[in-house]
Write an enzyme that holds these catalytic residues in place. Structure first.
Site, PDB file in Angstrom:
ATOM      1  N   ARG A  35       0.836  -1.208   0.000  1.00  0.00           N
ATOM      2  CA  ARG A  35       0.000   0.000   0.000  1.00  0.00           C
ATOM      3  C   ARG A  35       0.867   1.253   0.000  1.00  0.00           C
ATOM      4  NH1 ARG A  35      -4.454   0.589   4.339  1.00  0.00           N
ATOM      5  NH2 ARG A  35      -5.070   2.264   2.914  1.00  0.00           N
ATOM      6  N   CYS A  75      -0.778   6.540   8.799  1.00  0.00           N
ATOM      7  CA  CYS A  75      -1.123   5.251   8.191  1.00  0.00           C
ATOM      8  C   CYS A  75      -2.215   5.520   7.189  1.00  0.00           C
ATOM      9  CB  CYS A  75      -1.522   4.244   9.263  1.00  0.00           C
ATOM     10  SG  CYS A  75      -2.848   4.834  10.358  1.00  0.00           S
TER      11      CYS A  75
END
Length: 302
Positions: free
Chosen positions: A198, A257
């Site tokens: 990611r 995040c």
């Protein structure tokens, strides 16, 4: 007072004593939002209060906006951050803490079944409220059960409402504007806690844009946990973060995040390692990537 981690044995001793204590079960599943409450109902530490990431530890959402951004319902007060899991206002969170009977003189112990991913959110939020006596149960519910700790499926009785009073924040919260203003400057070093794929932009299951904030280093939050399911020793964590930072000042670190949740295990790990209190960008990639005009990057940083 426990302020970072607490062991199963230390929690047992607290439960056997008469010091004010509240235990919180923060188990959750992003893909199945009802699963955490169901797991709690099936088995939790006796007396534990359930804390739901979506409804208790985040502001409520409205509908997606015209540009793909998340429009937050503000009838509970203006949220303290954006993103997929926006922080509620400090006033709103204090009201929730009071509603479940948590008071300023209590020791809080938080746990989950998810490698401290979700309980870290409540640990950080209590620090943000000025409450230092909060610790993560090292190893989570799995460690508790492995050591013979009792669990129950009974419904816990309602508690009398308290009057939790917020204090000066013991945690550092930064905004998108701050991150953007300091981008590329020596007084800010971002650490991205998402999985490597990611971070590099190879996959993106949740947000509309793949990639990462330019300059961010990658340390997946699960890297803090050893094979036994507990946080790695402090010396090992320190060595790993110092290697990642490669001479950069630990005091400049801002953690992020996807939505400000899984960044917290990195923040907690740095504190365990003796590297100080670092900052959290709670809006994280979900807010950054939904804000028009902000730079993004794919691949690994050099």
């Amino acid at each position: 007072m426990y302020t970072t981690l607490i062991s199963v044995e230390q929690l047992r001793q607290l439960r056997e004593g008469d010091s004010p204590l509240m235990v919180f079960d923060c188990s959750f599943d992003l893909m199945k939002p009802d699963a955490g409450a169901q797991l709690y109902a099936a088995a939790h530490i006796p007396g534990a209060q359930y804390a739901n990431l979506d409804t208790d530890l985040s502001a409520r959402h409205g509908l997606p906006g015209a540009h793909g951004d998340v429009v937050v319902a503000q009838d509970d007060g203006v949220p303290a951050s954006g993103g997929r899991h926006p922080l509620p206002s400090r006033e709103k969170f204090a009201t929730w803490l009071s509603s479940v009977g948590f008071s300023n003189e209590m020791q809080a112990v938080v746990y989950d079944r998810n490698g401290a991913n979700y309980c870290g959110r409540l640990w950080w939020m209590l620090k943000w409220m000025g409450h230092d006596a909060v610790a993560v149960l090292d190893g989570g519910l799995q460690a508790w059960q492995a050591a013979g700790g009792e669990v129950t499926d009974r419904e816990e009785p309602a508690r009398f409402q308290s009057n939790f009073v917020q204090g000066e924040p013991l945690a550092k919260l930064v905004t998108t504007d701050t991150v953007l203003r300091r981008l590329g400057q020596p007084d800010q070093q971002l650490i991205d806690a998402r999985a490597g794929a990611r971070y590099r932009g190879e996959v993106e299951p949740l947000d509309p844009i793949a990639g990462h904030i330019p300059g961010a280093l990658n340390r997946p939050f699960a890297d803090n946990i050893g094979p036994d399911g507990k946080f790695k020793p402090a010396a090992q964590l320190r060595a790993e973060f110092e290697a990642l930072l490669a001479g950069r000042d630990a005091a400049t670190v801002v953690h992020q995040c996807g939505s400000g949740v899984s960044a917290v295990p990195n923040l907690l790990a740095m504190q365990i390692a003796g590297l100080g209190t670092t900052a959290l960008y709670a809006g994280s990639w979900s807010e950054w990537s939904n804000t028009p005009g902000l730079p993004t990057r794919q691949g690994a940083e050099p």
